[in-house]
Write a protein that holds these residues in place. Structure first.
Motif, mmCIF file in Angstrom:
data_model
loop_
_atom_site.group_PDB
_atom_site.id
_atom_site.type_symbol
_atom_site.label_atom_id
_atom_site.label_comp_id
_atom_site.label_asym_id
_atom_site.label_seq_id
_atom_site.Cartn_x
_atom_site.Cartn_y
_atom_site.Cartn_z
ATOM 1 N N HIS A 58 -1.867 -7.807 4.071
ATOM 2 C CA HIS A 58 -2.984 -8.729 3.849
ATOM 3 C C HIS A 58 -4.184 -7.933 3.362
ATOM 4 O O HIS A 58 -4.487 -6.860 3.887
ATOM 5 N N ALA A 59 -4.888 -8.462 2.376
ATOM 6 C CA ALA A 59 -6.026 -7.747 1.809
ATOM 7 C C ALA A 59 -7.240 -8.652 1.689
ATOM 8 O O ALA A 59 -7.117 -9.875 1.566
ATOM 9 N N GLU A 66 -10.332 -4.054 2.162
ATOM 10 C CA GLU A 66 -9.693 -3.890 3.462
ATOM 11 C C GLU A 66 -8.246 -4.363 3.330
ATOM 12 O O GLU A 66 -7.992 -5.466 2.850
ATOM 13 N N TYR A 67 -7.328 -3.511 3.775
ATOM 14 C CA TYR A 67 -5.904 -3.838 3.699
ATOM 15 C C TYR A 67 -5.267 -3.563 5.046
ATOM 16 O O TYR A 67 -5.478 -2.502 5.646
ATOM 17 N N SER A 68 -4.481 -4.531 5.516
ATOM 18 C CA SER A 68 -3.773 -4.347 6.779
ATOM 19 C C SER A 68 -2.458 -5.109 6.741
ATOM 20 O O SER A 68 -2.452 -6.341 6.627
ATOM 21 N N ASN A 69 -1.361 -4.377 6.763
ATOM 22 C CA ASN A 69 -0.023 -4.964 6.872
ATOM 23 C C ASN A 69 0.230 -6.081 5.855
ATOM 24 O O ASN A 69 0.661 -7.179 6.189
ATOM 25 N N ASP A 124 2.269 2.523 3.577
ATOM 26 C CA ASP A 124 1.350 2.608 4.710
ATOM 27 C C ASP A 124 0.859 1.201 5.016
ATOM 28 O O ASP A 124 1.068 0.261 4.242
ATOM 29 N N ASP A 125 0.178 1.053 6.166
ATOM 30 C CA ASP A 125 -0.178 -0.308 6.585
ATOM 31 C C ASP A 125 -1.668 -0.552 6.738
ATOM 32 O O ASP A 125 -2.068 -1.653 7.126
ATOM 33 N N TYR A 126 -2.533 0.451 6.417
ATOM 34 C CA TYR A 126 -3.963 0.212 6.621
ATOM 35 C C TYR A 126 -4.786 1.000 5.609
ATOM 36 O O TYR A 126 -4.503 2.169 5.315
ATOM 37 N N LEU A 127 -5.832 0.340 5.096
ATOM 38 C CA LEU A 127 -6.765 0.975 4.165
ATOM 39 C C LEU A 127 -8.106 0.271 4.259
ATOM 40 O O LEU A 127 -8.177 -0.956 4.316
ATOM 41 N N ASP A 128 -9.182 1.043 4.275
ATOM 42 C CA ASP A 128 -10.542 0.499 4.299
ATOM 43 C C ASP A 128 -11.396 1.416 3.437
ATOM 44 O O ASP A 128 -11.755 2.518 3.862
ATOM 45 N N LEU A 161 0.848 -1.195 0.000
ATOM 46 C CA LEU A 161 0.000 0.000 0.000
ATOM 47 C C LEU A 161 0.876 1.235 0.000
ATOM 48 O O LEU A 161 1.757 1.394 0.854
#
Length: 339
Positions: A331-332, A326-329, A198-202, A187
């Motif tokens: 993983h999506a 949803e994306y976190s570190n 970056d490490d987070y997206l929603d 990301l």
């Protein structure tokens, strides 16, 4: 947005060859059809499907065969047999009024992006990007194959990023596609014109995309209306997804800049790029350096290295649906809603 009826047991899949025929790979094609038949589906092939040519036939013949499947009430879903080249030649022969009167799912990926852009951006009919009719020729099947079947039969499952992908494609010695490289979704956001990780997206937005190379070729023809589509659904925002086949970093930059200048990314919630199938000597850094020139001054999150497109495993995405990413570190998860 028009969402056609999904497949049910004993339904017929109509298979055409708007791009290449499958004459050089009939054995693997038949392996794929076996999977469809085993779950209770039937298949009908137009005359050009097993031609050993690319394109499979003259453009007007390909158009007539495509139209025949939409006119046939026994056919529930239309699928492209394969990818290839020259799909764009048959677009003038698609009977848009016929398709509008008999909306059906069309599924394909790579060159059949042409048809999906026409159906979704002009006719407002949702389409499926990710699988051609010859997709299920692996043994054993991978989870991405199972997900594709679930979606085509109406169970629009959530799809998670995978752990490994097949960087070396098919292994002749083992007879399998080996998942040998870690999947790395990255990301990127922008600050002062530069990317940073970056490490987070929603985010939520209407899904639109396909093969980058094909979309680029189509822009400006009468057979896409991406500008009209993004204007009509501007309030929903958009999640763009791009499957780059062989564009080099500079060519990809020019393509994305053209779309940016057209205003196509004005309401983007995110732009997702799958792994490049044929990058040549170019590295990820080479691509991102050029994409930074496009998105560096925009407040649009960019994801690189996604499970989308020609490299496997890949997700099956519905053009026109409302997507939730949803994306976190690294993983999506992508979910889709038909509204």
């Amino acid at each position: 947005m028009i969402y056609p009826e999904f497949l049910q047991e004993n339904d017929v899949i109509g298979i055409c060859a708007p791009s290449a025929g499958v004459g050089s790979k009939t054995e693997s094609f038949d392996m794929s059809l076996e999977v469809l038949h085993e779950i209770g589906l039937h298949t009908y092939e137009t005359e050009s499907v097993r031609n050993d040519d690319c394109p499979s036939a003259a453009p007007w013949i390909r158009g007539e065969e495509f139209n025949s499947l939409f006119a046939d009430d026994d056919v529930k879903i239309v699928m492209s047999a394969s990818g290839g080249d020259y799909n764009i030649e048959m677009l003038p022969y698609i009977d848009q009024d016929l398709v509008r009167r008999h909306p059906k799912w069309f599924s394909g990926y790579s060159d059949p992006t042409c048809i999906e852009m026409l159906l979704t951006t002009i006719l407002d009919i949702a389409t499926v990007y990710g699988v051609n009719a010859g997709a299920w020729d692996w043994r054993p099947l991978h989870q991405f194959h199972v997900n594709a079947l679930e979606i085509l039969t109406g169970n629009v499952v959530d799809q998670e990023s995978y752990e490994y992908w097949a960087s070396d494609s098919y292994n002749e010695e083992t007879g399998e596609y080996e998942m040998n490289a870690p999947v790395e979704w990255t990301l990127l956001r922008t600050s002062d014109g530069e990317f940073y990780e970056d490490d987070y997206l929603d985010v939520t937005g209407r899904l639109i995309g396909g093969c980058t190379d094909v979309i680029d070729w189509m822009i400006g023809t009468p057979y896409e209306d991406l500008k009209g589509f993004t204007d009509r659904y501007a309030d929903d925002g958009f999640i763009w997804f791009f499957d780059t086949f062989e564009y080099n970093p500079m060519t990809l930059m020019y393509s994305m800049n053209k779309m940016k200048m057209m205003g196509l990314f004005d309401n983007a919630r995110a732009v997702i790029f799958g792994r490049v199938c044929f990058p040549g000597e170019a590295t990820d850094i080479d691509y991102l350096t050029q994409l930074e020139r496009v998105f560096g001054e925009m407040d649009v999150p960019v994801i690189w290295g996604a499970d989308i497109g020609h490299t496997k495993p890949s997700m099956t995405l519905i053009n026109g649906s409302m997507g939730h990413l949803e994306y976190s570190n690294g993983h999506a998860l992508i979910s889709m809603e038909l509204r």
